[in-house]
Design a protein around this motif. Sequence first.
Motif, PDB file in Angstrom:
ATOM      1  N   ARG A  63       0.852  -1.193   0.000  1.00 48.01           N
ATOM      2  CA  ARG A  63       0.000   0.000   0.000  1.00 48.01           C
ATOM      3  C   ARG A  63       0.892   1.248   0.000  1.00 48.01           C
ATOM      4  NH1 ARG A  63      -2.052  -3.763   3.491  1.00 48.01           N
ATOM      5  NH2 ARG A  63      -4.117  -4.536   2.975  1.00 48.01           N
ATOM      6  N   ILE A  67       0.483   7.370   2.546  1.00 54.13           N
ATOM      7  CA  ILE A  67      -0.741   7.296   3.349  1.00 54.13           C
ATOM      8  C   ILE A  67      -0.386   6.891   4.772  1.00 54.13           C
ATOM      9  CG2 ILE A  67      -2.972   6.136   3.661  1.00 54.13           C
ATOM     10  CD1 ILE A  67      -3.119   5.881   0.607  1.00 54.13           C
ATOM     11  N   ARG A  71      -1.008   9.356   7.998  1.00 52.05           N
ATOM     12  CA  ARG A  71      -1.841   8.965   9.145  1.00 52.05           C
ATOM     13  C   ARG A  71      -1.059   9.097  10.455  1.00 52.05           C
ATOM     14  NH1 ARG A  71      -5.523   3.548   9.717  1.00 52.05           N
ATOM     15  NH2 ARG A  71      -6.257   3.985  11.819  1.00 52.05           N
ATOM     16  N   VAL A 127      -4.332  14.084   2.617  1.00 48.24           N
ATOM     17  CA  VAL A 127      -4.265  12.658   2.258  1.00 48.24           C
ATOM     18  C   VAL A 127      -5.257  11.856   3.100  1.00 48.24           C
ATOM     19  CG1 VAL A 127      -2.785  10.599   2.407  1.00 48.24           C
ATOM     20  CG2 VAL A 127      -1.910  12.699   1.366  1.00 48.24           C
ATOM     21  N   VAL A 128      -5.311  12.126   4.396  1.00 45.16           N
ATOM     22  CA  VAL A 128      -6.235  11.411   5.274  1.00 45.16           C
ATOM     23  C   VAL A 128      -7.681  11.707   4.873  1.00 45.16           C
ATOM     24  CG1 VAL A 128      -7.095  11.248   7.650  1.00 45.16           C
ATOM     25  CG2 VAL A 128      -4.631  11.192   7.207  1.00 45.16           C
ATOM     26  N   GLU A 130      -8.827  12.300   2.002  1.00 43.28           N
ATOM     27  CA  GLU A 130      -9.143  11.644   0.730  1.00 43.28           C
ATOM     28  C   GLU A 130      -9.446  10.154   0.876  1.00 43.28           C
ATOM     29  OE1 GLU A 130      -5.650  12.454  -1.615  1.00 43.28           O
ATOM     30  OE2 GLU A 130      -6.654  14.108  -2.637  1.00 43.28           O
ATOM     31  N   GLN A 131      -9.173   9.573   2.029  1.00 40.20           N
ATOM     32  CA  GLN A 131      -9.370   8.138   2.217  1.00 40.20           C
ATOM     33  C   GLN A 131     -10.863   7.825   2.335  1.00 40.20           C
ATOM     34  OE1 GLN A 131      -6.650   6.261   1.659  1.00 40.20           O
ATOM     35  NE2 GLN A 131      -5.892   8.355   1.320  1.00 40.20           N
ATOM     36  N   TRP A 135     -11.983   9.024   9.768  1.00 43.90           N
ATOM     37  CA  TRP A 135     -10.920   8.933  10.751  1.00 43.90           C
ATOM     38  C   TRP A 135     -10.769  10.279  11.416  1.00 43.90           C
ATOM     39  CZ3 TRP A 135      -8.902   5.132  13.153  1.00 43.90           C
ATOM     40  CH2 TRP A 135      -7.724   5.271  13.868  1.00 43.90           C
TER      41      TRP A 135
END
Length: 144
Positions: A63, A67, A71, A127-128, A130-131, A135
């Motif tokens: 992965r 990312i 995180r 980035v977080v 966009e998941q 969260w």
Amino acid sequence: MPTFTSLHELTRLVTSHHGLYVRWSRGPQHDLPDATSTDDLTGVKLPGLSASLLDVEKWWGDRPAPIWVARRLYDYCHLPGVKDPRTRPWVLRGVETARGPDNEPLVTDVEPLGWISDQVIDEACHVVAEQPGQWGSLDRDETA
């Protein structure tokens, strides 16, 4: 001390070295003379600096590493607002000697490697966001 200015640059460092941590504090000049942390709840002095391990875990597989790093940064990005506005993230190499009351690594023999810029934190938050899952940071007051 140098400053990491992109998530890509920081991810390259994290994926090419093991045993790196991020610490959110006023910085090495403030932390290293005593090299201990204090448990906010009890006031107990801890045997090392509390930090978060940046190493990408094997189970993460192939992965995207950015990312993972994003995180790890996002989890504590609330600290400047709840602890001290002078709190900033910085990368260090060290030796984990114990675990704190929140199961966080306590690190000694610290070698500061660089500050993490606000731009990197902004990238990490993006980035977080966009998941596909939801969260939140580890800010306990966020849900109170």
